[in-house]
Write a protein that holds these residues in place. Structure first.
Motif, PDB file in Angstrom:
ATOM      1  N   LYS A   2       0.640  -1.034   0.206  1.00 54.98           N
ATOM      2  CA  LYS A   2      -0.349  -0.082  -0.152  1.00 54.98           C
ATOM      3  C   LYS A   2       0.701   1.198   0.268  1.00 54.98           C
ATOM      4  O   LYS A   2       1.948   1.102   0.496  1.00 54.98           O
ATOM      5  N   ASP A   3       0.192   2.097  -0.723  1.00 59.24           N
ATOM      6  CA  ASP A   3       1.479   4.141  -0.737  1.00 59.24           C
ATOM      7  C   ASP A   3       1.786   3.868   0.271  1.00 59.24           C
ATOM      8  O   ASP A   3       2.781   5.051   0.951  1.00 59.24           O
ATOM      9  N   ASP A   4       0.689   4.044   1.673  1.00 61.09           N
ATOM     10  CA  ASP A   4       1.187   4.824   3.174  1.00 61.09           C
ATOM     11  C   ASP A   4       1.989   3.571   4.125  1.00 61.09           C
ATOM     12  O   ASP A   4       1.975   3.571   4.948  1.00 61.09           O
ATOM     13  N   GLU A   5       2.259   2.458   3.444  1.00 57.46           N
ATOM     14  CA  GLU A   5       2.813   1.710   4.122  1.00 57.46           C
ATOM     15  C   GLU A   5       4.737   1.898   4.040  1.00 57.46           C
ATOM     16  O   GLU A   5       4.827   2.410   3.083  1.00 57.46           O
ATOM     17  N   PRO A   6       5.221   2.332   5.330  1.00 59.78           N
ATOM     18  CA  PRO A   6       6.856   2.314   4.923  1.00 59.78           C
ATOM     19  C   PRO A   6       7.221   0.683   4.676  1.00 59.78           C
ATOM     20  O   PRO A   6       6.955  -0.113   4.361  1.00 59.78           O
ATOM     21  N   PHE A   7       8.227   1.928   3.421  1.00 61.42           N
ATOM     22  CA  PHE A   7       9.262   0.777   2.653  1.00 61.42           C
ATOM     23  C   PHE A   7      10.418   1.250   3.048  1.00 61.42           C
ATOM     24  O   PHE A   7      10.375   2.406   3.393  1.00 61.42           O
ATOM     25  N   VAL A   8      11.285   0.389   3.559  1.00 63.53           N
ATOM     26  CA  VAL A   8      12.679   0.006   3.732  1.00 63.53           C
ATOM     27  C   VAL A   8      13.517  -0.195   3.257  1.00 63.53           C
ATOM     28  O   VAL A   8      13.566  -1.150   2.418  1.00 63.53           O
ATOM     29  N   LEU A   9      14.114   0.284   2.663  1.00 68.36           N
ATOM     30  CA  LEU A   9      15.867   1.102   1.496  1.00 68.36           C
ATOM     31  C   LEU A   9      16.365   0.064   1.979  1.00 68.36           C
ATOM     32  O   LEU A   9      17.811   0.541   2.823  1.00 68.36           O
ATOM     33  N   ASN A  10      16.445  -1.130   2.794  1.00 65.27           N
ATOM     34  CA  ASN A  10      17.487  -1.726   2.886  1.00 65.27           C
ATOM     35  C   ASN A  10      18.399  -3.118   2.413  1.00 65.27           C
ATOM     36  O   ASN A  10      18.880  -4.108   2.017  1.00 65.27           O
ATOM     37  N   ASP A  11      17.606  -2.813   0.366  1.00 68.67           N
ATOM     38  CA  ASP A  11      18.388  -3.850  -0.843  1.00 68.67           C
ATOM     39  C   ASP A  11      20.081  -2.309  -0.414  1.00 68.67           C
ATOM     40  O   ASP A  11      19.318  -1.051  -1.497  1.00 68.67           O
ATOM     41  N   PRO A  12      20.608  -3.293  -0.608  1.00 68.18           N
ATOM     42  CA  PRO A  12      22.380  -2.603  -0.768  1.00 68.18           C
ATOM     43  C   PRO A  12      22.247  -1.559  -2.465  1.00 68.18           C
ATOM     44  O   PRO A  12      22.650  -0.592  -2.364  1.00 68.18           O
ATOM     45  N   GLY A  13      21.074  -2.034  -3.304  1.00 65.29           N
ATOM     46  CA  GLY A  13      21.864  -2.071  -4.641  1.00 65.29           C
ATOM     47  C   GLY A  13      21.077  -0.836  -4.686  1.00 65.29           C
ATOM     48  O   GLY A  13      21.484   0.421  -5.343  1.00 65.29           O
ATOM     49  N   ARG A  14      19.932  -0.631  -3.987  1.00 62.46           N
ATOM     50  CA  ARG A  14      18.830   0.342  -4.267  1.00 62.46           C
ATOM     51  C   ARG A  14      19.548   1.601  -3.143  1.00 62.46           C
ATOM     52  O   ARG A  14      19.494   3.002  -3.710  1.00 62.46           O
ATOM     53  N   LEU A  15      19.520   0.805  -2.353  1.00 65.32           N
ATOM     54  CA  LEU A  15      20.249   2.630  -1.256  1.00 65.32           C
ATOM     55  C   LEU A  15      21.922   3.183  -1.463  1.00 65.32           C
ATOM     56  O   LEU A  15      21.990   4.251  -2.200  1.00 65.32           O
ATOM     57  N   LYS A  16      22.894   2.195  -2.717  1.00 67.20           N
ATOM     58  CA  LYS A  16      23.719   2.833  -3.821  1.00 67.20           C
ATOM     59  C   LYS A  16      23.573   3.891  -4.676  1.00 67.20           C
ATOM     60  O   LYS A  16      24.040   4.668  -4.691  1.00 67.20           O
ATOM     61  N   ALA A  17      21.987   3.081  -5.165  1.00 65.51           N
ATOM     62  CA  ALA A  17      21.834   3.332  -6.538  1.00 65.51           C
ATOM     63  C   ALA A  17      21.529   5.652  -5.973  1.00 65.51           C
ATOM     64  O   ALA A  17      21.612   6.452  -6.916  1.00 65.51           O
ATOM     65  N   LEU A  18      20.717   5.893  -5.322  1.00 70.61           N
ATOM     66  CA  LEU A  18      20.306   6.988  -4.181  1.00 70.61           C
ATOM     67  C   LEU A  18      21.537   7.424  -3.681  1.00 70.61           C
ATOM     68  O   LEU A  18      21.709   8.801  -2.658  1.00 70.61           O
ATOM     69  N   ALA A  19      22.750   6.731  -3.404  1.00 71.69           N
ATOM     70  CA  ALA A  19      24.145   7.547  -2.698  1.00 71.69           C
ATOM     71  C   ALA A  19      24.968   7.858  -3.204  1.00 71.69           C
ATOM     72  O   ALA A  19      26.710   7.910  -2.795  1.00 71.69           O
ATOM     73  N   HIS A  20      24.654   8.866  -4.941  1.00 70.29           N
ATOM     74  CA  HIS A  20      25.742   9.605  -5.225  1.00 70.29           C
ATOM     75  C   HIS A  20      25.029  10.760  -5.602  1.00 70.29           C
ATOM     76  O   HIS A  20      23.930  11.025  -5.707  1.00 70.29           O
ATOM     77  N   PRO A  21      26.022  11.694  -5.434  1.00 70.25           N
ATOM     78  CA  PRO A  21      25.198  12.964  -5.131  1.00 70.25           C
ATOM     79  C   PRO A  21      24.704  13.502  -6.741  1.00 70.25           C
ATOM     80  O   PRO A  21      23.423  14.283  -6.964  1.00 70.25           O
ATOM     81  N   MET A  22      24.885  13.362  -7.890  1.00 73.70           N
ATOM     82  CA  MET A  22      25.037  13.362  -9.402  1.00 73.70           C
ATOM     83  C   MET A  22      23.042  12.966  -9.466  1.00 73.70           C
ATOM     84  O   MET A  22      22.082  13.326  -9.519  1.00 73.70           O
ATOM     85  N   ARG A  23      22.616  11.208  -8.792  1.00 72.26           N
ATOM     86  CA  ARG A  23      21.533  10.783  -9.437  1.00 72.26           C
ATOM     87  C   ARG A  23      20.760  11.837  -7.745  1.00 72.26           C
ATOM     88  O   ARG A  23      19.441  11.239  -8.709  1.00 72.26           O
ATOM     89  N   ARG A  24      21.535  11.945  -6.975  1.00 76.01           N
ATOM     90  CA  ARG A  24      19.823  12.946  -6.214  1.00 76.01           C
ATOM     91  C   ARG A  24      19.625  14.091  -6.768  1.00 76.01           C
ATOM     92  O   ARG A  24      18.688  13.984  -6.476  1.00 76.01           O
ATOM     93  N   ARG A  25      20.421  14.649  -7.563  1.00 77.50           N
ATOM     94  CA  ARG A  25      20.379  15.811  -8.065  1.00 77.50           C
ATOM     95  C   ARG A  25      19.149  15.688  -8.904  1.00 77.50           C
ATOM     96  O   ARG A  25      18.703  16.591  -9.334  1.00 77.50           O
ATOM     97  N   MET A  26      19.120  14.731  -9.953  1.00 76.13           N
ATOM     98  CA  MET A  26      18.630  14.227 -10.751  1.00 76.13           C
ATOM     99  C   MET A  26      17.181  13.789 -10.334  1.00 76.13           C
ATOM    100  O   MET A  26      16.273  14.388 -11.136  1.00 76.13           O
ATOM    101  N   LEU A  27      16.825  13.041  -9.232  1.00 69.22           N
ATOM    102  CA  LEU A  27      15.695  13.142  -8.900  1.00 69.22           C
ATOM    103  C   LEU A  27      15.415  13.871  -8.730  1.00 69.22           C
ATOM    104  O   LEU A  27      14.035  13.910  -8.232  1.00 69.22           O
TER     105      LEU A  27
END
Length: 187
Positions: A2-27
């Motif tokens: 469900k849209d309002d259920e908490p989702f834990v970002l515990n996949d290292p690959g997904r976390l790494k995808a978000l741990a980059h400054p340019m990707r964060r600025r793009m998002l």
């Protein structure tokens, strides 16, 4: 999920995808301004198209963005933010394998750099339009259970009053909203 259920970002690959400054600025750009091409993002971020294309593919691989096929033609591909859970939470360090904790630390480091820049922008934004720039500072005493309940209620309140871009009223604006707590009796 469900849209309002908490989702834990515990996949290292997904976390790494978000741990980059340019990707964060793009998002952030896609979130605030809507769809864009690799070329447009490259011009805005001062990067070559090949670089932005690589980072866009990484974000697509982990489900954070998606191509808009009806707008894309030839080599020009249009991208938008994908539907992701609105209540996305980070794992606790002990919930991450030791070999992936550096990725979590980098995610936090980059995020707090962004937050520091926002805090520095706040006084000017407040002077320009105090109806849109709001701040609150406080201290409270809570147990861990009370803090957990407070946090869950804060997220629920945020979800109640926040609109997805496609559902927002015409006079709604994107706002940066930050929340963090830390013990006041430690250095």
């Amino acid at each position: 999920m469900k849209d309002d259920e908490p989702f834990v970002l515990n996949d290292p690959g997904r976390l790494k995808a978000l741990a980059h400054p340019m990707r964060r600025r793009m998002l952030t750009h896609l979130n605030v301004h809507g769809p864009a091409t690799s070329t447009t993002l490259g011009e805005l971020l001062g990067a070559k198209t090949g670089t932005t294309s690589y980072h866009l593919r990484q974000l697509e691989k982990y489900g954070f963005i998606e191509e808009i096929p009806e707008r894309s033609s030839g080599r020009e591909r249009w991208w938008r933010r994908a539907e992701v859970p609105r209540d996305m939470r980070l794992p606790k360090p002990d919930e991450v394998p030791p070999e992936d904790r550096a990725v979590l630390a980098e995610f936090h480091r980059i995020g707090f750099e962004e937050d520091r820049a926002l805090v520095e922008r706040f006084p000017a934004a407040y002077r320009a339009d105090p109806d849109w720039a709001r701040g609150s500072r406080g201290m409270g005493r809570m147990t861990k259970q009370e803090l957990n309940e407070f946090y869950d209620e804060y997220i629920a309140l945020l979800l109640k009053y926040s609109h997805r871009a496609e559902d927002a009223p015409p006079d709604a604006r994107p706002l940066y909203i930050r929340f963090f707590t830390l013990p006041a009796d430690e250095n």
